[in-house]
Design an enzyme around this catalytic site. Structure first.
Site, PDB file in Angstrom:
ATOM      1  CB  SER A  79      42.648  29.019  44.242  1.00 41.02           C
ATOM      2  OG  SER A  79      42.875  30.126  43.401  1.00 41.02           O
ATOM      3  CB  ALA A 139      40.232  43.066  31.348  1.00 41.06           C
TER       4      ALA A 139
END
Length: 376
Positions: A79, A139
Site C-alpha cells: 500500500s 474472506a
C-alpha cells in the site's frame, strides 16, 4: 483476510531525543537481525539524515537456496503504492485537469452506482464509504486462506470487475463522515487517472513519478506475476503451518491500490521528491498532508516521532501489508530525515507473532532515533 488492512502510522510517540543524528550502524543492523531472528526470512532497511545514508539487510532472499538478502533487493511495497498514485492525482490537480472535491461521477459516470455523491478527496483519504473488494475476495483465514491464494495466483482481475464486486454492496458509511480503509478507493483512482490522461496507470507512474524521482529500481507490473532483477521472496504464515512462498502471483489483485515493486532506497527517493518540489508544488504537498476524520490524509499518513518536534514536523509516509511482504516508509516533511524498511513475512493477523511485532517496534525506534537532529 487481515492482509487487506494495515497499521496507520508509526507506533512511537513524541519525546525527547537522547542521541544525535550520527547513524549508529551497529544498532540499526542489530535491529534488523532481531527481526529475522524472530521469524522473518529477510529484513531490509535504508535510513537517511541529510546526505548521510545507512542501508542494511539481514536474512536470506529465499529459504530454499539461502542466498543472503542485500539492501538493494526489490520487493512488493503493497500500500505504499497509494502514496505514489495519490501524487499523480495531485499533479493533475496542479494542472487543472480535475479538482479534489469533484464528484467521481463527473469524470467516470456510472462507475459508482450510489445516489450519494463521492468526491476524489474522499477516495484518497478513505472516507468514501465504498466497500473494500478485498474483504469479499479474501474472506477466509487459515488453510482456506492459503487455498484462496493458490487458486487466484495467476487469475487476471480487471479493475472494473473488482470495483463492481465491491459496489454490489451498500456504502458502509455516508461519504465524508467516517474512515473505512478500502482498496477499492484506489482502483477507482487508477481508472480516473487513465481517463484524464488517456494513458495507462503504469505509463503515468513511470513518467510522472518513477523517472523524475530517480526511482530506477521501481516498476508497476500491471500483469506480470514474476519479480524482475535481484529481489527477496515473500512468505505468508498461517499458524500451525510452515511459511509458504507467495512471491509469484498476478498483481492485478492489487492494481492501483498496492501493485508497485520497489526498493527501500527508491522509497526514500520518492518521499524526498514529494517534499523538494520535484513531484509537487509546496502548496500541493502541504494539502496532501491534510486530514479530517482520521489520521490518514491524501495517500499518506502521519507517524509519531522520538525527536523534539512540533506537530507539523512529524514524520509522514505510508505502510504496506501485502502477500509475503510488510513495509514502512516515513520521512520528515522536508525530506531530510527518512527511514524505509521491509520484512518478508505476512500473516493472517496484521500484527503477526509477538516476537516479530516486538522486533519491528525495535527497528522503528532505532531508525527514528538515528535520524534525530544533533544537539548543540
Amino acid at each position: 483476510m487481515a492482509t487487506a488492512a494495515l497499521a496507520i502510522g508509526l507506533a512511537v510517540q513524541p519525546g525527547t531525543a537522547t542521541a544525535d543524528s550520527e547513524l549508529d550502524a551497529h544498532a540499526l543492523q542489530s535491529a534488523l537481525d532481531k527481526l529475522t531472528a524472530a521469524g522473518a526470512p529477510a529484513a531490509l532497511a535504508e535510513v537517511r539524515v541529510g546526505d548521510r545514508t545507512w542501508s542494511g539487510a539481514s536474512g536470506v532472499r529465499d529459504t530454499g537456496t539461502k542466498r543472503p538478502a542485500r539492501p538493494g533487493d526489490r520487493y512488493r511495497v503493497a500500500s505504499v503504492t497509494k502514496s505514489m498514485v495519490a501524487a499523480v492525482v495531485m499533479q493533475l490537480v496542479d494542472e487543472g485537469r480535475l479538482k479534489l472535491d469533484d464528484p467521481v461521477s463527473q469524470h467516470l459516470p456510472g462507475l459508482l452506482p450510489y445516489k450519494e455523491p463521492i468526491t476524489v478527496r474522499q477516495l484518497l483519504n478513505h472516507t468514501s464509504g465504498v466497500p473494500n473488494y478485498f474483504d469479499q475476495l479474501y474472506a477466509e483465514t487459515g488453510d482456506k486462506e492459503l487455498e484462496e491464494m493458490e487458486r487466484n495466483r495467476f487469475r487476471y482481475f480487471p479493475p472494473r470487475d473488482l470495483i463492481k464486486m465491491a459496489t454490489g454492496k451498500s456504502l458502509v458509511s455516508k461519504p465524508g463522515t467516517e474512515f473505512h480503509y478500502s482498496n477499492t478507493n484506489y482502483l477507482v483512482i487508477g481508472q480516473l487517472i487513465e481517463k484524464k490522461t488517456g494513458r495507462s496507470l503504469a505509463t503515468e507512474l513511470e513518467r510522472r513519478v518513477f523517472r523524475p524521482a530517480g526511482m530506477k529500481d521501481t516498476s508497476y507490473p500491471a500483469v506480470n506475476p514474476y519479480l524482475a532483477g535481484p529481489h527477496v521472496n515473500g512468505y505468508h504464515l498461517v499458524e500451525g503451518r510452515p511459511a509458504r512462498d507467495v512471491t509469484v502471483y498476478t498483481p492485478t489483485v492489487w492494481g492501483a491500490a498496492a501493485g508497485v515493486v520497489s526498493t527501500n532506497a527508491d522509497l526514500n527517493r520518492f518521499f524526498k521528491a514529494l517534499s523538494d518540489g520535484t513531484l509537487l508544488s509546496s502548496a500541493r504537498w502541504a494539502e496532501m498532508r491534510e486530514f479530517t476524520v482520521a489520521p490518514y490524509a491524501l495517500g499518506v499518513a502521519p507517524g509519531g516521532d522520538l525527536c523534539p518536534a512540533r506537530p507539523g514536523e512529524y514524520l509522514w509516509g505510508n505502510t504496506g501489508n501485502g502477500f509475503g511482504y510488510r513495509t514502512m516508509s516515513f520521512s520528515s516533511p522536508d525530506g531530510r530525515r527518512q527511514l524505509s524498511f521491509s520484512w518478508t513475512l505476512s500473516v493472517s493477523e496484521v500484527d503477526g507473532p509477538p516476537a516479530v511485532s516486538k522486533a519491528v517496534q525495535e527497528m522503528v525506534m532505532a531508525a527514528v532515533g538515528a535520524t534525530c537532529p544533533q544537539k548543540g
